[in-house]
Design a protein around this motif. Sequence first.
Motif, PDB file in Angstrom:
ATOM      1  N   GLU A 130      14.416  -2.611  -1.102  1.00 59.13           N
ATOM      2  CA  GLU A 130      13.047  -2.940  -0.737  1.00 59.13           C
ATOM      3  C   GLU A 130      12.735  -4.356  -1.166  1.00 59.13           C
ATOM      4  O   GLU A 130      13.340  -4.888  -2.101  1.00 59.13           O
ATOM      5  CB  GLU A 130      12.059  -1.960  -1.379  1.00 59.13           C
ATOM      6  N   GLU A 137       4.000  -4.655  -4.866  1.00 59.86           N
ATOM      7  CA  GLU A 137       3.645  -4.195  -3.528  1.00 59.86           C
ATOM      8  C   GLU A 137       4.906  -4.187  -2.671  1.00 59.86           C
ATOM      9  O   GLU A 137       5.547  -5.219  -2.501  1.00 59.86           O
ATOM     10  CB  GLU A 137       2.602  -5.115  -2.900  1.00 59.86           C
ATOM     11  N   THR A 138       5.281  -3.034  -2.144  1.00 63.17           N
ATOM     12  CA  THR A 138       6.461  -2.951  -1.294  1.00 63.17           C
ATOM     13  C   THR A 138       6.114  -3.499   0.083  1.00 63.17           C
ATOM     14  O   THR A 138       5.290  -2.936   0.803  1.00 63.17           O
ATOM     15  CB  THR A 138       6.950  -1.503  -1.175  1.00 63.17           C
ATOM     16  N   GLN A 141      11.009  -2.001   3.520  1.00 64.99           N
ATOM     17  CA  GLN A 141      11.997  -1.074   2.962  1.00 64.99           C
ATOM     18  C   GLN A 141      13.086  -0.804   3.982  1.00 64.99           C
ATOM     19  O   GLN A 141      12.851  -0.846   5.190  1.00 64.99           O
ATOM     20  CB  GLN A 141      11.347   0.278   2.615  1.00 64.99           C
ATOM     21  N   ASP A 151       7.580   6.266   1.637  1.00 63.13           N
ATOM     22  CA  ASP A 151       7.246   5.318   2.691  1.00 63.13           C
ATOM     23  C   ASP A 151       5.998   4.532   2.300  1.00 63.13           C
ATOM     24  O   ASP A 151       4.917   5.094   2.124  1.00 63.13           O
ATOM     25  CB  ASP A 151       7.007   6.080   3.997  1.00 63.13           C
ATOM     26  N   ALA A 152       6.147   3.218   2.161  1.00 63.70           N
ATOM     27  CA  ALA A 152       5.045   2.376   1.701  1.00 63.70           C
ATOM     28  C   ALA A 152       4.238   1.773   2.835  1.00 63.70           C
ATOM     29  O   ALA A 152       3.248   1.078   2.581  1.00 63.70           O
ATOM     30  CB  ALA A 152       5.592   1.245   0.824  1.00 63.70           C
ATOM     31  N   ARG A 155       0.248   2.291   3.003  1.00 64.49           N
ATOM     32  CA  ARG A 155      -0.616   1.981   1.862  1.00 64.49           C
ATOM     33  C   ARG A 155      -1.414   0.703   2.123  1.00 64.49           C
ATOM     34  O   ARG A 155      -0.904  -0.259   2.681  1.00 64.49           O
ATOM     35  CB  ARG A 155       0.221   1.818   0.594  1.00 64.49           C
ATOM     36  N   ARG A 160      -1.447  -0.534  -2.743  1.00 66.05           N
ATOM     37  CA  ARG A 160      -0.130  -1.063  -2.392  1.00 66.05           C
ATOM     38  C   ARG A 160       0.678  -1.383  -3.636  1.00 66.05           C
ATOM     39  O   ARG A 160       1.906  -1.395  -3.594  1.00 66.05           O
ATOM     40  CB  ARG A 160      -0.284  -2.319  -1.532  1.00 66.05           C
ATOM     41  N   LEU A 162       2.391  -0.660  -7.068  1.00 69.54           N
ATOM     42  CA  LEU A 162       2.858   0.477  -7.848  1.00 69.54           C
ATOM     43  C   LEU A 162       2.199   0.492  -9.216  1.00 69.54           C
ATOM     44  O   LEU A 162       1.827   1.560  -9.736  1.00 69.54           O
ATOM     45  CB  LEU A 162       4.380   0.433  -7.997  1.00 69.54           C
ATOM     46  N   ARG A 165      -1.217   2.044  -8.770  1.00 66.16           N
ATOM     47  CA  ARG A 165      -1.126   3.494  -8.503  1.00 66.16           C
ATOM     48  C   ARG A 165      -0.682   4.237  -9.756  1.00 66.16           C
ATOM     49  O   ARG A 165      -1.066   5.392  -9.967  1.00 66.16           O
ATOM     50  CB  ARG A 165      -0.137   3.774  -7.359  1.00 66.16           C
TER      51      ARG A 165
END
Length: 289
Positions: A130, A137-138, A141, A151-152, A155, A160, A162, A165
């Motif tokens: 990723e 923030e991804t 990927q 699956d990002a 978001r 977004r 991690l 979150r």
Amino acid sequence: MRTHGKEGTDVIDRPELAAFLRQRRQSLQPEDVGLPRGQRRRTQGLRREEVAELCHMSTDYYARLERASGPAPSTQMIASIAQGLHLSLGERDHVFRLAGHNPPVRGSSSDHISPGLLRILDRMNDTPAEIVSELGETLRQTPLGAALTGDASQRTGPERSLGYRWFTDPGARQSYPPEERAALSRVYASGLREIVTLRGPESTAAQLSTELLEVSEEFRTLWAKREVGVRPPDSKRFLHPTVGLLELNCQTLLEPEQAHRLLVYTAVPGSESYAKLELLAVVGTQVLS
């Protein structure tokens, strides 16, 4: 013909925008963007429908842009086109101006991924990988990366990140062994403090820290300790709901201009985690599709 728009430079150069998009599409080959070539391919460069898929828009909409017709594209559409065509930052800024918009700011807050990182990622379909921002923030990927960490693509906003979150959504911790979660909390709080200091009080990082201080008691406690330099272990452990515990090494490639990182997760050949990763490549991507 140039027409007036509603934002940015207020001028769109439709003929030049169309010509620029055609030239960039024709200069790309399928393997440049991670697509199969096929045996009887005669098209010079990519097909319009392939570019439309890469840019997450309809083929008709993209074709009208190349014909210098249709509505004026929004900044969101131009950003998607710039990423789908693997444009450099200079090319991205150019196409924004042709479309009548001011280019987005450059630097750590930009989501635009460099063509070099994208080319590497596009060749990793059999590997969990990723591209992430400095705020976790991804941005992109591989299919196996999405199967491993979720699956990002859906978001939005602060979710977004991690790190955000981690302190606001209990579900964000379910992919990590319980005995490691306290240490990871320290990693995320420490990392965010470093970015706030680096980017300043008006940055997105500072905004995230303010929001977390309001909603998370755990974050407030860790923030008050003012820890910096706390780093995650070299070996990452994931608790996957289908294949169970995986112990993976994480290799990182840094793109300094945008502060983006390419994270590649690998398992030791012959290990239990290696076998589980092979299983995930079959069952995990099927669930996502």
